[in-house]
Write a protein that holds these residues in place. Structure first.
Motif, PDB file in Angstrom:
ATOM      1  N   ASN A  81       0.809  -1.058  -0.005  1.00 39.19           N
ATOM      2  CA  ASN A  81      -0.154   0.099  -0.051  1.00 39.19           C
ATOM      3  C   ASN A  81       0.774   1.185  -0.086  1.00 39.19           C
ATOM      4  OD1 ASN A  81      -2.447   1.224  -0.011  1.00 39.19           O
ATOM      5  ND2 ASN A  81      -2.601   1.171   2.233  1.00 39.19           N
ATOM      6  N   ASP A  82       0.548   2.274  -0.703  1.00 40.41           N
ATOM      7  CA  ASP A  82       1.279   3.415  -0.842  1.00 40.41           C
ATOM      8  C   ASP A  82       0.477   4.331   0.149  1.00 40.41           C
ATOM      9  OD1 ASP A  82       2.095   2.435  -3.297  1.00 40.41           O
ATOM     10  OD2 ASP A  82       0.491   3.549  -4.033  1.00 40.41           O
ATOM     11  N   GLY A  83       0.924   5.388   0.640  1.00 37.15           N
ATOM     12  CA  GLY A  83       0.274   6.152   1.831  1.00 37.15           C
ATOM     13  C   GLY A  83       0.066   5.625   2.864  1.00 37.15           C
ATOM     14  N   ASP A  84      -0.818   5.947   3.665  1.00 36.19           N
ATOM     15  CA  ASP A  84      -1.074   5.336   4.894  1.00 36.19           C
ATOM     16  C   ASP A  84      -1.320   3.989   4.657  1.00 36.19           C
ATOM     17  OD1 ASP A  84      -1.739   4.430   7.323  1.00 36.19           O
ATOM     18  OD2 ASP A  84      -3.743   5.721   7.616  1.00 36.19           O
ATOM     19  N   PRO A  85      -0.337   3.125   5.421  1.00 30.27           N
ATOM     20  CA  PRO A  85      -0.322   1.645   5.444  1.00 30.27           C
ATOM     21  C   PRO A  85      -1.375   0.713   5.871  1.00 30.27           C
ATOM     22  CG  PRO A  85       1.542   2.209   6.702  1.00 30.27           C
ATOM     23  CD  PRO A  85       0.966   3.416   6.381  1.00 30.27           C
ATOM     24  N   THR A  86      -2.193   1.662   6.659  1.00 29.56           N
ATOM     25  CA  THR A  86      -3.311   0.856   7.324  1.00 29.56           C
ATOM     26  C   THR A  86      -4.663   1.077   6.957  1.00 29.56           C
ATOM     27  OG1 THR A  86      -3.379   2.394   9.115  1.00 29.56           O
ATOM     28  CG2 THR A  86      -2.040   0.355   9.657  1.00 29.56           C
ATOM     29  N   ALA A  87      -4.460   2.042   5.760  1.00 33.73           N
ATOM     30  CA  ALA A  87      -5.724   2.423   5.186  1.00 33.73           C
ATOM     31  C   ALA A  87      -5.862   1.703   3.501  1.00 33.73           C
ATOM     32  CB  ALA A  87      -5.903   4.153   4.915  1.00 33.73           C
ATOM     33  N   LEU A  88      -6.738   0.645   3.702  1.00 29.06           N
ATOM     34  CA  LEU A  88      -6.673  -0.129   2.403  1.00 29.06           C
ATOM     35  C   LEU A  88      -7.759   0.169   1.531  1.00 29.06           C
ATOM     36  CD1 LEU A  88      -5.695  -3.754   4.223  1.00 29.06           C
ATOM     37  CD2 LEU A  88      -4.250  -1.860   3.188  1.00 29.06           C
ATOM     38  N   THR A  89      -7.395  -0.383   0.312  1.00 21.90           N
ATOM     39  CA  THR A  89      -8.429  -0.297  -0.745  1.00 21.90           C
ATOM     40  C   THR A  89      -8.954  -1.642  -1.015  1.00 21.90           C
ATOM     41  OG1 THR A  89      -7.396   1.528  -1.964  1.00 21.90           O
ATOM     42  CG2 THR A  89      -8.921   0.242  -3.160  1.00 21.90           C
ATOM     43  N   VAL A  90     -10.472  -2.003  -0.645  1.00 22.49           N
ATOM     44  CA  VAL A  90     -10.637  -3.284  -0.787  1.00 22.49           C
ATOM     45  C   VAL A  90     -11.853  -3.441  -1.772  1.00 22.49           C
ATOM     46  CG1 VAL A  90     -10.006  -3.970   1.651  1.00 22.49           C
ATOM     47  CG2 VAL A  90     -12.282  -3.093   1.077  1.00 22.49           C
ATOM     48  N   SER A  91     -11.925  -4.384  -2.402  1.00 23.46           N
ATOM     49  CA  SER A  91     -13.151  -4.719  -3.157  1.00 23.46           C
ATOM     50  C   SER A  91     -14.257  -5.840  -2.424  1.00 23.46           C
ATOM     51  CB  SER A  91     -13.049  -5.278  -4.388  1.00 23.46           C
ATOM     52  OG  SER A  91     -12.461  -6.471  -4.524  1.00 23.46           O
ATOM     53  N   GLY A  92     -15.279  -5.574  -2.700  1.00 27.32           N
ATOM     54  CA  GLY A  92     -16.160  -6.445  -1.738  1.00 27.32           C
ATOM     55  C   GLY A  92     -17.294  -6.742  -2.515  1.00 27.32           C
ATOM     56  N   ASP A  93     -18.002  -7.981  -2.184  1.00 27.48           N
ATOM     57  CA  ASP A  93     -19.176  -8.588  -3.001  1.00 27.48           C
ATOM     58  C   ASP A  93     -19.915  -9.651  -2.029  1.00 27.48           C
ATOM     59  OD1 ASP A  93     -20.839  -8.523  -4.991  1.00 27.48           O
ATOM     60  OD2 ASP A  93     -19.660  -9.587  -6.216  1.00 27.48           O
ATOM     61  N   GLY A  94     -21.091  -9.692  -2.553  1.00 29.88           N
ATOM     62  CA  GLY A  94     -22.120 -10.881  -1.591  1.00 29.88           C
ATOM     63  C   GLY A  94     -22.288 -11.933  -2.588  1.00 29.88           C
ATOM     64  N   THR A  95     -22.408 -12.994  -2.157  1.00 33.54           N
ATOM     65  CA  THR A  95     -23.118 -14.365  -2.808  1.00 33.54           C
ATOM     66  C   THR A  95     -24.005 -15.023  -2.105  1.00 33.54           C
ATOM     67  OG1 THR A  95     -22.216 -15.989  -4.222  1.00 33.54           O
ATOM     68  CG2 THR A  95     -20.643 -15.310  -2.304  1.00 33.54           C
ATOM     69  N   TRP A  96     -24.999 -15.385  -2.875  1.00 39.78           N
ATOM     70  CA  TRP A  96     -25.848 -16.473  -2.392  1.00 39.78           C
ATOM     71  C   TRP A  96     -25.558 -17.983  -2.586  1.00 39.78           C
ATOM     72  CZ3 TRP A  96     -26.408 -11.468  -4.165  1.00 39.78           C
ATOM     73  CH2 TRP A  96     -26.839 -10.733  -3.242  1.00 39.78           C
ATOM     74  N   GLN A  97     -26.165 -18.820  -1.775  1.00 35.71           N
ATOM     75  CA  GLN A  97     -26.018 -20.128  -2.067  1.00 35.71           C
ATOM     76  C   GLN A  97     -27.050 -20.552  -3.192  1.00 35.71           C
ATOM     77  OE1 GLN A  97     -27.010 -22.786   1.052  1.00 35.71           O
ATOM     78  NE2 GLN A  97     -26.400 -24.546   0.098  1.00 35.71           N
ATOM     79  N   ARG A  98     -28.192 -19.771  -3.345  1.00 31.04           N
ATOM     80  CA  ARG A  98     -28.915 -20.379  -4.159  1.00 31.04           C
ATOM     81  C   ARG A  98     -29.411 -18.691  -4.929  1.00 31.04           C
ATOM     82  NH1 ARG A  98     -31.151 -25.191  -3.504  1.00 31.04           N
ATOM     83  NH2 ARG A  98     -30.481 -26.011  -1.476  1.00 31.04           N
TER      84      ARG A  98
END
Ligand SMILES: [Zn+2]
Length: 326
Positions: A81-98
């Motif tokens: 990570n550049d910049g503040d090492p503890t401030a992260l960029t993340v991608s998120g998503d949800g998924t369902w069993q059905r």
């Protein structure tokens, strides 16, 4: 379990490997019994023991590795990570069993956005618990037994909203525990069209005083661009744009064509087509819009994780929350 002979040692190893194998292959104890039979091996341990070993030996083991693996992914993300090492960029998503919105189990996951994205945290959300449901059958006959079962089990049910709200809730849970768990904050979030996730993160900020920045998924952005161009082509279908060649609209040969392969040749669009589509580009390629798709981030890695997850906990088969956890 102390093996006294070499053979017994091998047998136990095969047994333990079979536990992991059954989960990976999704065949359960009955499947292993068949394979062992065909291979002339001693049958797997009895059903009740099997479940116990599964729960007491295998699951804690997998959980431990899961935690170590995700912890390592956090270190990696912090390192890169550049910049503040503890401030992260993340991608998120949800998924369902059905598919659809009736699923009993759902999973929300947050992945790092490094060159090689890795799973940082997952949250399973279940609307029902197998043991609670099973215990109902003894409730009328033996209330004391029912109470014992209910009080002595690890309830899988942890969510009572709608299946559609699972993603939003799961992501929120993951964000909230990022600091206690890993001492990091997820300050930039890449999500798809589901605006309820971002809305929830804005309404209930997981980190006091910190606003989470939304970064748009690049695939989603491309789709938006395509949609706008298609809409424009439809609108201008009957408009005479080139009186000289008597051509209407902006589609067709040597203009905007759909579904053709890119041929690496030099391309140019007639000026009137360029003029017509200019507003779309100006809008979507504006500095403000592009700032949100910066880094070319995408959710591809999330999709890949989902298919892996559900291949182990198959959608078409009955499965419990414990299996999803592992
Ligand atoms: Zn329960």
């Amino acid at each position: 379990m102390i093996p006294d002979t070499e053979h017994r040692d091998i047998n136990i190893r095969v047994q333990l490997a079979s536990f992991l194998g059954t989960h990976l292959a999704g065949i359960g104890r009955a499947g292993v019994a068949k394979i062992f039979g065909a291979m002339n091996l001693a049958p797997p341990v009895k059903e009740d023991h099997y479940e116990e070993i599964d729960r007491k030996l295998l699951l804690p083991c997998i959980k431990k590795f899961q935690h170590e693996s995700m912890q390592a992914a956090i270190y990696e993300a912090v390192d890169e990570n550049d910049g503040d090492p503890t401030a992260l960029t993340v991608s998120g998503d949800g998924t369902w069993q059905r598919r659809g919105f009736k699923s009993i189990h759902g999973v929300a996951a947050v992945l790092s956005c490094n060159t090689t994205p890795k799973v940082l945290d997952v949250q399973r959300l279940s609307k029902k618990c197998l043991i609670c449901t099973g215990a109902l059958s003894v409730k009328n006959k033996d209330l004391d037994l029912y109470d014992v079962i209910i009080h002595n089990h690890d309830c899988e049910s942890n969510y009572d909203g709608s299946s559609g709200g699972m993603e939003s809730q799961g992501i929120q849970d993951i964000f909230k525990r990022s600091f206690p768990k890993y001492q990091v904050q997820y300050t930039r979030y890449i999500g798809d069209g589901d605006s309820s996730v971002m809305w929830n993160l804005t309404q209930h900020p997981p980190y006091p005083g910190i606003e989470i920045e939304k970064i748009e998924d690049i695939n989603h952005w491309s789709k938006k661009m395509l949609y706008r161009l298609e809409k424009l082509a439809q609108e201008l279908k009957d408009t005479m744009l080139d009186p000289e060649k008597k051509r209407k609209g902006i589609g067709g040969v040597n203009r905007l064509t759909k579904g053709t392969k890119y041929d690496q040749q030099k391309h140019s669009l007639p000026k009137y087509v360029m003029e017509a589509i200019k507003p779309v580009f100006e809008d979507l390629a504006s500095k403000e819009t592009l700032q949100h798709v910066l880094n070319g981030s995408s959710q591809n890695a999330n999709e890949s994780f989902h298919s892996f997850l559900w291949s182990m906990a198959p959608k078409n088969r009955y499965c419990s929350g414990t299996i999803i956890d592992s």
